[in-house]
Design a protein around this motif. Structure first.
Motif, PDB file in Angstrom:
ATOM      1  N   GLY A   4      21.139  40.138  51.008  1.00  0.00           N
ATOM      2  CA  GLY A   4      22.448  40.663  51.368  1.00  0.00           C
ATOM      3  C   GLY A   4      23.462  39.606  51.745  1.00  0.00           C
ATOM      4  N   GLY A   5      23.031  38.508  52.323  1.00  0.00           N
ATOM      5  CA  GLY A   5      23.960  37.483  52.775  1.00  0.00           C
ATOM      6  C   GLY A   5      24.334  36.464  51.721  1.00  0.00           C
ATOM      7  N   HIS A   6      23.840  36.632  50.503  1.00  0.00           N
ATOM      8  CA  HIS A   6      24.102  35.654  49.451  1.00  0.00           C
ATOM      9  C   HIS A   6      25.312  36.084  48.642  1.00  0.00           C
ATOM     10  CE1 HIS A   6      23.327  32.619  46.398  1.00  0.00           C
ATOM     11  NE2 HIS A   6      23.325  33.555  45.466  1.00  0.00           N
ATOM     12  N   ALA A   7      26.365  35.268  48.668  1.00  0.00           N
ATOM     13  CA  ALA A   7      27.583  35.579  47.910  1.00  0.00           C
ATOM     14  C   ALA A   7      27.313  35.457  46.415  1.00  0.00           C
ATOM     15  CB  ALA A   7      28.706  34.647  48.320  1.00  0.00           C
ATOM     16  N   ILE A   8      27.713  36.450  45.653  1.00  0.00           N
ATOM     17  CA  ILE A   8      27.552  36.448  44.198  1.00  0.00           C
ATOM     18  C   ILE A   8      28.929  36.631  43.572  1.00  0.00           C
ATOM     19  CG2 ILE A   8      26.486  37.598  42.223  1.00  0.00           C
ATOM     20  CD1 ILE A   8      24.289  38.572  44.101  1.00  0.00           C
ATOM     21  N   ASP A   9      29.307  35.686  42.751  1.00  0.00           N
ATOM     22  CA  ASP A   9      30.607  35.765  42.086  1.00  0.00           C
ATOM     23  C   ASP A   9      30.544  36.477  40.745  1.00  0.00           C
ATOM     24  OD1 ASP A   9      32.102  34.334  44.075  1.00  0.00           O
ATOM     25  OD2 ASP A   9      31.100  32.512  43.408  1.00  0.00           O
ATOM     26  N   GLY A  10      29.347  36.582  40.167  1.00  0.00           N
ATOM     27  CA  GLY A  10      29.196  37.263  38.898  1.00  0.00           C
ATOM     28  C   GLY A  10      29.110  38.766  39.057  1.00  0.00           C
ATOM     29  N   ALA A  11      29.216  39.467  37.948  1.00  0.00           N
ATOM     30  CA  ALA A  11      29.098  40.923  37.904  1.00  0.00           C
ATOM     31  C   ALA A  11      28.146  41.305  36.774  1.00  0.00           C
ATOM     32  CB  ALA A  11      30.461  41.571  37.687  1.00  0.00           C
ATOM     33  N   ARG A  12      27.486  42.422  36.923  1.00  0.00           N
ATOM     34  CA  ARG A  12      26.532  42.856  35.905  1.00  0.00           C
ATOM     35  C   ARG A  12      27.209  43.071  34.557  1.00  0.00           C
ATOM     36  NH1 ARG A  12      22.835  47.451  38.724  1.00  0.00           N
ATOM     37  NH2 ARG A  12      22.358  47.848  36.503  1.00  0.00           N
ATOM     38  N   LEU A  13      26.476  42.732  33.507  1.00  0.00           N
ATOM     39  CA  LEU A  13      26.989  42.808  32.149  1.00  0.00           C
ATOM     40  C   LEU A  13      26.587  44.087  31.425  1.00  0.00           C
ATOM     41  CD1 LEU A  13      26.176  39.147  31.022  1.00  0.00           C
ATOM     42  CD2 LEU A  13      28.459  40.083  31.465  1.00  0.00           C
TER      43      LEU A  13
ATOM     44  N   ASP B 285      34.319  47.371  30.232  1.00  0.00           N
ATOM     45  CA  ASP B 285      34.083  47.681  31.642  1.00  0.00           C
ATOM     46  C   ASP B 285      35.379  47.473  32.412  1.00  0.00           C
ATOM     47  OD1 ASP B 285      33.216  48.007  34.217  1.00  0.00           O
ATOM     48  OD2 ASP B 285      31.470  46.691  34.046  1.00  0.00           O
ATOM     49  N   ALA B 286      36.077  48.559  32.659  1.00  0.00           N
ATOM     50  CA  ALA B 286      37.367  48.471  33.347  1.00  0.00           C
ATOM     51  C   ALA B 286      37.211  48.061  34.804  1.00  0.00           C
ATOM     52  CB  ALA B 286      38.089  49.813  33.252  1.00  0.00           C
ATOM     53  N   ALA B 287      36.005  48.177  35.353  1.00  0.00           N
ATOM     54  CA  ALA B 287      35.788  47.818  36.753  1.00  0.00           C
ATOM     55  C   ALA B 287      35.612  46.317  36.946  1.00  0.00           C
ATOM     56  CB  ALA B 287      34.555  48.556  37.294  1.00  0.00           C
ATOM     57  N   ARG B 288      35.379  45.577  35.867  1.00  0.00           N
ATOM     58  CA  ARG B 288      35.182  44.130  35.984  1.00  0.00           C
ATOM     59  C   ARG B 288      36.509  43.409  36.180  1.00  0.00           C
ATOM     60  NH1 ARG B 288      30.728  41.373  34.104  1.00  0.00           N
ATOM     61  NH2 ARG B 288      32.097  39.642  33.555  1.00  0.00           N
ATOM     62  N   PRO B 289      36.563  42.431  37.077  1.00  0.00           N
ATOM     63  CA  PRO B 289      37.770  41.602  37.133  1.00  0.00           C
ATOM     64  C   PRO B 289      37.880  40.769  35.862  1.00  0.00           C
ATOM     65  CG  PRO B 289      36.040  40.728  38.583  1.00  0.00           C
ATOM     66  CD  PRO B 289      35.556  42.048  38.081  1.00  0.00           C
ATOM     67  N   ASP B 290      39.035  40.834  35.230  1.00  0.00           N
ATOM     68  CA  ASP B 290      39.241  40.159  33.942  1.00  0.00           C
ATOM     69  C   ASP B 290      39.762  38.746  34.202  1.00  0.00           C
ATOM     70  OD1 ASP B 290      39.145  40.016  31.203  1.00  0.00           O
ATOM     71  OD2 ASP B 290      41.094  40.966  30.890  1.00  0.00           O
ATOM     72  N   GLU B 291      38.935  37.954  34.940  1.00  0.00           N
ATOM     73  CA  GLU B 291      39.371  36.646  35.407  1.00  0.00           C
ATOM     74  C   GLU B 291      38.233  35.630  35.292  1.00  0.00           C
ATOM     75  OE1 GLU B 291      42.413  38.286  38.918  1.00  0.00           O
ATOM     76  OE2 GLU B 291      40.568  37.233  39.477  1.00  0.00           O
ATOM     77  N   PHE B 292      38.616  34.360  35.192  1.00  0.00           N
ATOM     78  CA  PHE B 292      37.646  33.271  35.233  1.00  0.00           C
ATOM     79  C   PHE B 292      38.307  32.040  35.845  1.00  0.00           C
ATOM     80  CE2 PHE B 292      35.743  29.434  33.295  1.00  0.00           C
ATOM     81  CZ  PHE B 292      34.484  29.534  33.877  1.00  0.00           C
ATOM     82  N   LEU B 293      37.585  31.417  36.790  1.00  0.00           N
ATOM     83  CA  LEU B 293      38.062  30.232  37.503  1.00  0.00           C
ATOM     84  C   LEU B 293      37.206  29.030  37.120  1.00  0.00           C
ATOM     85  CD1 LEU B 293      39.819  28.974  39.829  1.00  0.00           C
ATOM     86  CD2 LEU B 293      37.925  29.588  41.365  1.00  0.00           C
TER      87      LEU B 293
ATOM     88  N   ALA C 114      41.576  25.391  35.972  1.00  0.00           N
ATOM     89  CA  ALA C 114      42.018  26.352  34.962  1.00  0.00           C
ATOM     90  C   ALA C 114      41.692  27.757  35.457  1.00  0.00           C
ATOM     91  CB  ALA C 114      41.337  26.087  33.627  1.00  0.00           C
ATOM     92  N   PHE C 115      42.586  28.682  35.164  1.00  0.00           N
ATOM     93  CA  PHE C 115      42.386  30.069  35.602  1.00  0.00           C
ATOM     94  C   PHE C 115      42.826  30.997  34.489  1.00  0.00           C
ATOM     95  CE2 PHE C 115      43.910  33.987  37.674  1.00  0.00           C
ATOM     96  CZ  PHE C 115      42.751  34.367  38.347  1.00  0.00           C
ATOM     97  N   ARG C 116      41.924  31.909  34.130  1.00  0.00           N
ATOM     98  CA  ARG C 116      42.235  32.913  33.124  1.00  0.00           C
ATOM     99  C   ARG C 116      42.337  34.288  33.770  1.00  0.00           C
ATOM    100  NH1 ARG C 116      38.986  32.943  27.553  1.00  0.00           N
ATOM    101  NH2 ARG C 116      40.189  34.888  27.554  1.00  0.00           N
ATOM    102  N   ARG C 117      43.333  35.027  33.328  1.00  0.00           N
ATOM    103  CA  ARG C 117      43.471  36.443  33.704  1.00  0.00           C
ATOM    104  C   ARG C 117      43.985  37.178  32.480  1.00  0.00           C
ATOM    105  NH1 ARG C 117      46.918  38.321  38.829  1.00  0.00           N
ATOM    106  NH2 ARG C 117      44.914  38.095  39.916  1.00  0.00           N
TER     107      ARG C 117
END
Length: 456
Positions: A329-338, A347-355, A369-372
């Motif tokens: 629970g305490g581990h930060a995860i930046d990814g999202a399930r595919l 998947d409209a719930a996914r943030p359409d971004e990449f850092l 670089a940042f994509r949105r």
């Protein structure tokens, strides 16, 4: 496109069995991406923002002093450690590059792997040639392959042999397995694999580019061997395969900022263009079977192409979910399930971004670089002629997929919006920044009247 030049029948075979992504992102150099796969975290968060020099801290002249050169540690939450705790046999074969010499991360056995063949602190081999003992005696010798020393066995083949043997043991023990098959190919040194050299001899391309092509074909042959091996073992229907790169192409073709190495994309490994960070990604069940219960739980579209943005950070949560394993629970995860993307959906719930944060020196120095969506902004902390002397570059990738027209000056409102999003993303990830001449951190800023970095 260069896939008209390279011979990759087994990548095509895998793609026909599943789905390939056209917007899959990695960090622009290797170690950051590898640690992102292992942790599910963006490099801006885990702070291994550069490739790891095994022998000395390669922070670079104005890089952040506290960047994570040491890489992963024994106490880190990693994908193999979580899978091993759930009963998986965890196997690493090939390149590791998770930490420098004499660090905990130098040995994959410290990071949750039961088996390590060939992995240590190095990012490239001393040699691909068995007759040169894979660099034995030098700083970049590949370990654990003594049985092939003095033979004509190319490194890619030796590693494939070892992977097949380790997977066979797991299957014989009736244990689920996680294989991190990480070839040293296609990294330098660009030594020709003699099995495939004739295929490129008449290409008209320079010898290093021909050698690079043989490394690709050898890796492709390894993929085919492993797919066949899974079939023979009777586990192909239960085996999920992800095929990807850990940074953009390093093919020795053309200028590093041109449409050349990663054609039709612009740029190459270590650069701020898409050719530096957009990578191949194919996902498939090794043997598609709609009746297989595992495949019903995680359906993968067959022969499909997925255009939605995704990244290496997404593998951690996706693999854990497929295995029925929860992350702490305490581990930060930046990814999202595919899952939705793998099934061919949007998947409209996914943030359409990449850092992609790189506060170091390489083919492009000190940039984020940042994509949105369709938009991509690059912030250059120390502007040079690479960015036209400006801190900013802005591209619309839908209209201009080759990043040929910088519209930063023409789209000030969009530039301001994207810079605000870039700065916010860096802040949320706890990013470290390059330093100015006075030793103070350079933070990105946008002021239409007075452009530039702000020291804090």
């Amino acid at each position: 496109p260069l896939n008209d030049y390279y011979r990759t029948p087994n990548m095509e075979r895998l793609a026909a069995r599943g789905i390939r992504f056209s917007n899959f992102m990695a960090m622009s150099v290797c170690s950051p991406s590898r640690i992102s796969i292992m942790s599910g975290q963006n490099a801006a968060r885990h702070r291994t923002t550069n490739w790891i020099d095994p022998a000395a801290n390669n922070r670079d002249a104005q890089g952040p002093p506290d960047w994570n050169w040491r890489g992963l540690t024994k106490s880190a939450v990693t994908l193999p450690s979580l899978l091993r705790a759930a009963g998986y046999r965890t196997i690493h074969v090939g390149k590791a590059h998770f930490g420098p010499n004499d660090s905990e991360g130098a040995d994959p056995l410290n990071l949750g792997f039961d088996v390590n063949v060939g992995g240590r602190a190095i990012g490239h081999p001393g040699s691909y040639l068995g007759r040169e003992s894979y660099g034995k005696g030098g700083t970049h010798a590949v370990p654990h392959l003594e049985r092939y020393h003095g033979t004509e066995t190319f490194l890619t083949d030796a590693l494939t042999n070892e992977a097949e043997a380790r997977v066979a043991v797991a299957v014989a023990e009736r244990r689920p397995f996680f294989l991190n098959m990480a070839h040293y190919a296609v990294h330098s040194p660009f030594q020709s694999d003699p099995r495939y050299a004739a295929h490129y001899a008449a290409s008209g391309k320079p010898a290093p580019a021909q050698a690079f092509a043989t490394l690709i074909e050898g890796m492709d042959a390894s993929l085919g061997r492993l797919l066949d091996h899974l079939d023979r073992l009777g586990v192909a229907g239960n085996t999920l395969v992800f095929f990807l790169g850990d940074n953009g192409s390093d093919a020795p073709l053309g200028h590093q900022h041109a449409v050349a190495s990663a054609a039709p994309l612009r740029g190459k490994k270590g650069s701020h263009y898409e050719g530096g960070m957009r990578v191949p990604f194919i996902a498939a069940w090794a043997r598609p079977d709609p009746g297989n219960p595992h495949q019903r739980r995680l359906p993968i579209a067959v022969g499909a192409v997925q255009g939605q943005l995704a990244s290496v950070c997404d593998l951690f949560p996706t693999i854990l979910a497929a295995a029925g394993v929860a992350a702490p629970g305490g581990h930060a995860i930046d990814g999202a399930r595919l899952d939705v993307l793998l099934a061919g959906g949007h998947d409209a719930a996914r943030p359409d971004e990449f850092l992609m944060h790189f506060p170091h020196e390489h083919r492009t120095n000190y940039f984020t670089a940042f994509r949105r969506g369709d938009w991509k902004v690059i912030y250059h902390y120390i502007p040079t002629d690479v960015s036209g002397g400006s801190p900013y570059q802005l591209f619309n990738l839908a209209r201009d997929p080759f990043e040929s027209t910088d519209v930063a000056a023409a789209e000030p409102a969009r530039l301001g919006e994207m810079m605000a999003a870039l700065a916010g993303a860096l802040d949320r990830h706890g990013a470290l920044y390059p330093l100015g001449p006075d030793g103070r951190a350079l933070h990105p800023s946008f002021d239409a009247a007075a452009d530039g970095a702000v020291e804090q």
